[in-house]
Design a protein around this motif. Structure first.
Motif, mmCIF file in Angstrom:
data_model
loop_
_atom_site.group_PDB
_atom_site.id
_atom_site.type_symbol
_atom_site.label_atom_id
_atom_site.label_comp_id
_atom_site.label_asym_id
_atom_site.label_seq_id
_atom_site.Cartn_x
_atom_site.Cartn_y
_atom_site.Cartn_z
ATOM 1 N N ASN A 1 3.283 2.135 2.870
ATOM 2 C CA ASN A 1 2.667 2.190 4.198
ATOM 3 C C ASN A 1 2.211 0.822 4.680
ATOM 4 O OD1 ASN A 1 1.593 3.732 6.465
ATOM 5 N ND2 ASN A 1 -0.404 3.132 5.678
ATOM 6 N N GLY A 2 2.689 -0.199 4.073
ATOM 7 C CA GLY A 2 2.305 -1.543 4.480
ATOM 8 C C GLY A 2 2.679 -2.498 3.374
ATOM 9 N N ARG A 3 3.048 -3.722 3.732
ATOM 10 C CA ARG A 3 3.471 -4.702 2.740
ATOM 11 C C ARG A 3 3.058 -6.096 3.190
ATOM 12 N NH1 ARG A 3 7.187 -4.307 -1.476
ATOM 13 N NH2 ARG A 3 7.847 -6.343 -2.255
ATOM 14 N N TYR B 1 -4.362 -8.800 -11.106
ATOM 15 C CA TYR B 1 -3.786 -7.807 -10.202
ATOM 16 C C TYR B 1 -4.771 -6.664 -10.043
ATOM 17 C CZ TYR B 1 0.474 -10.448 -10.228
ATOM 18 O OH TYR B 1 1.381 -11.458 -10.060
ATOM 19 N N LEU B 2 -5.155 -6.446 -8.808
ATOM 20 C CA LEU B 2 -6.165 -5.453 -8.486
ATOM 21 C C LEU B 2 -5.533 -4.271 -7.774
ATOM 22 C CD1 LEU B 2 -8.836 -7.930 -7.112
ATOM 23 C CD2 LEU B 2 -9.058 -6.612 -9.215
ATOM 24 N N CYS B 3 -5.998 -3.115 -8.139
ATOM 25 C CA CYS B 3 -5.598 -1.880 -7.492
ATOM 26 C C CYS B 3 -6.825 -1.314 -6.798
ATOM 27 C CB CYS B 3 -5.077 -0.920 -8.567
ATOM 28 S SG CYS B 3 -4.932 0.789 -8.067
ATOM 29 N N ALA B 4 -6.626 -0.748 -5.625
ATOM 30 C CA ALA B 4 -7.735 -0.133 -4.901
ATOM 31 C C ALA B 4 -7.285 1.212 -4.364
ATOM 32 C CB ALA B 4 -8.185 -1.036 -3.747
ATOM 33 N N SER B 5 -8.157 2.193 -4.436
ATOM 34 C CA SER B 5 -7.802 3.496 -3.888
ATOM 35 C C SER B 5 -8.724 3.846 -2.731
ATOM 36 C CB SER B 5 -7.841 4.580 -4.972
ATOM 37 O OG SER B 5 -9.165 4.972 -5.269
ATOM 38 N N SER B 6 -8.219 4.703 -1.858
ATOM 39 C CA SER B 6 -8.988 5.136 -0.700
ATOM 40 C C SER B 6 -8.480 6.503 -0.263
ATOM 41 C CB SER B 6 -8.865 4.116 0.430
ATOM 42 O OG SER B 6 -7.504 3.837 0.693
ATOM 43 N N LEU B 7 -9.228 7.086 0.662
ATOM 44 C CA LEU B 7 -8.861 8.412 1.133
ATOM 45 C C LEU B 7 -8.244 8.299 2.515
ATOM 46 C CD1 LEU B 7 -8.847 11.460 0.770
ATOM 47 C CD2 LEU B 7 -11.158 11.527 1.701
ATOM 48 N N GLY B 8 -6.952 8.529 2.613
ATOM 49 C CA GLY B 8 -6.285 8.567 3.890
ATOM 50 C C GLY B 8 -6.099 7.199 4.523
ATOM 51 N N ILE B 9 -5.540 7.216 5.689
ATOM 52 C CA ILE B 9 -5.375 6.018 6.500
ATOM 53 C C ILE B 9 -5.838 6.322 7.915
ATOM 54 C CG2 ILE B 9 -3.540 4.938 5.158
ATOM 55 C CD1 ILE B 9 -1.536 6.206 7.156
ATOM 56 N N PRO B 10 -6.371 5.388 8.699
ATOM 57 C CA PRO B 10 -6.643 4.020 8.254
ATOM 58 C C PRO B 10 -7.730 3.954 7.190
ATOM 59 C CG PRO B 10 -7.666 4.436 10.378
ATOM 60 C CD PRO B 10 -6.816 5.637 10.079
ATOM 61 N N GLN C 1 0.848 -1.189 0.000
ATOM 62 C CA GLN C 1 0.000 0.000 0.000
ATOM 63 C C GLN C 1 0.880 1.234 0.000
ATOM 64 O OE1 GLN C 1 -1.986 1.751 3.789
ATOM 65 N NE2 GLN C 1 -3.388 0.241 2.939
ATOM 66 N N TYR C 2 0.437 2.261 -0.715
ATOM 67 C CA TYR C 2 1.137 3.538 -0.733
ATOM 68 C C TYR C 2 0.223 4.645 -0.252
ATOM 69 C CZ TYR C 2 5.233 1.742 -3.028
ATOM 70 O OH TYR C 2 6.384 1.057 -3.294
ATOM 71 N N TYR C 3 0.766 5.476 0.604
ATOM 72 C CA TYR C 3 0.038 6.635 1.117
ATOM 73 C C TYR C 3 0.934 7.853 0.907
ATOM 74 C CZ TYR C 3 -1.854 9.909 4.591
ATOM 75 O OH TYR C 3 -2.357 11.019 5.224
ATOM 76 N N ARG C 4 0.434 8.799 0.148
ATOM 77 C CA ARG C 4 1.187 10.027 -0.135
ATOM 78 C C ARG C 4 2.609 9.715 -0.566
ATOM 79 N NH1 ARG C 4 -0.706 14.464 4.441
ATOM 80 N NH2 ARG C 4 -2.856 14.641 3.726
ATOM 81 N N GLU C 5 2.732 8.804 -1.521
ATOM 82 C CA GLU C 5 3.982 8.453 -2.193
ATOM 83 C C GLU C 5 4.935 7.610 -1.353
ATOM 84 O OE1 GLU C 5 5.669 11.725 -4.658
ATOM 85 O OE2 GLU C 5 4.038 12.933 -3.813
#
Lengths: 115, 113
Positions: free
Chosen positions: B55-57, B89-98, B48-52
């Motif tokens: 943020n998790g693997r 391969y799936l990509c998912a987007s979201s706003l912020g974390i968590p 996962q990437y958050y602001r470039e």
């Protein structure tokens, strides 16, 4: 380590019958819980989620799920199955730890709706 | 509002080659997650990437790497392809974390021969 178990890789129900898809999780800390639906050759669509607060959550298309901490379960239900509900359903757990997140999906349950 | 898009839709590669998959996140979303879904399996979290920043693997080897750009679009790179890398391969987007809600793209079907 967190894990998700979905009992029953295939479930068949008659149109109009109750849908019950089972999900149990293991996590050392309170997780966020999700149910997703996937239609053939498509991505996943969020049905509903539990983060905090009310343990009975309602989602789209008439689905709902109840978070039961004592049973570590988050089963998905719908009172009356419709033909359009035939799809694959995935339960997922998100664990937040130290600013990092890890998402774990179950292996999925294919729902067949018999007319 | 534009949803999550992925390219290409399908891809065939040979064992040992390298591949780059692309994802454009939903408008306003700054977090992108990548998943591998083998046939008949649930999605497996890659990273996962958050602001470039990563943020998790998940449990994937280093030959799986990623990048997130200032516009929050993302790439997944896989080096030294193996037959077992064949998957959706799936990509998912979201706003912020968590992450409270993720929006998935339609996926890229990769076949390694």
């Amino acid at each position: 380590a967190q894990s998700v178990t979905q009992l029953g890789s295939h479930v068949s129900v008659s149109e109009g019958a109750l849908v019950l898809l089972r999900c149990n999780y293991s996590s050392s800390v309170p997780p966020y819980l999700f149910w997703y639906v996937q239609y053939p050759n498509q991505g996943l669509q969020l049905l509903l989620k539990y983060t905090t607060g009310a343990t009975l959550v309602k989602g789209i298309n008439g689905f709902e799920a109840e978070f039961k901490k004592s049973e570590t379960s988050f089963h998905l239900t719908k009172p009356s199955a419709h033909m359009s509900d035939a799809a694959e359903y995935f339960c997922a757990v998100t664990l937040n730890s130290g600013g990092y997140q890890k998402v774990t999906f179950g292996t999925g349950t294919k729902l067949q709706v018999i007319p | 509002e534009t949803g999550v898009t992925q390219s290409p839709t399908h891809l065939i590669k040979t064992r040992g080659q390298q591949v780059t998959l692309r994802c454009s996140s939903q408008s306003g979303h700054n977090t992108v997650s990548w998943y591998q879904q083998a046939l008949g399996q649930g999605p497996q979290f890659i990273f996962q990437y958050y602001r470039e920043e990563e943020n998790g693997r998940g449990n994937f080897p280093p030959r799986f790497s990623g990048l997130q750009f200032p516009n929050y679009s993302s790439e997944l790179n896989v080096n030294a392809l193996e037959l077992d890398d064949s998957a959706l391969y799936l990509c998912a987007s979201s706003l912020g974390i968590p992450i409270y809600e993720q929006y998935f793209g339609p996926g890229t079907r990769l076949t390694v021969t």
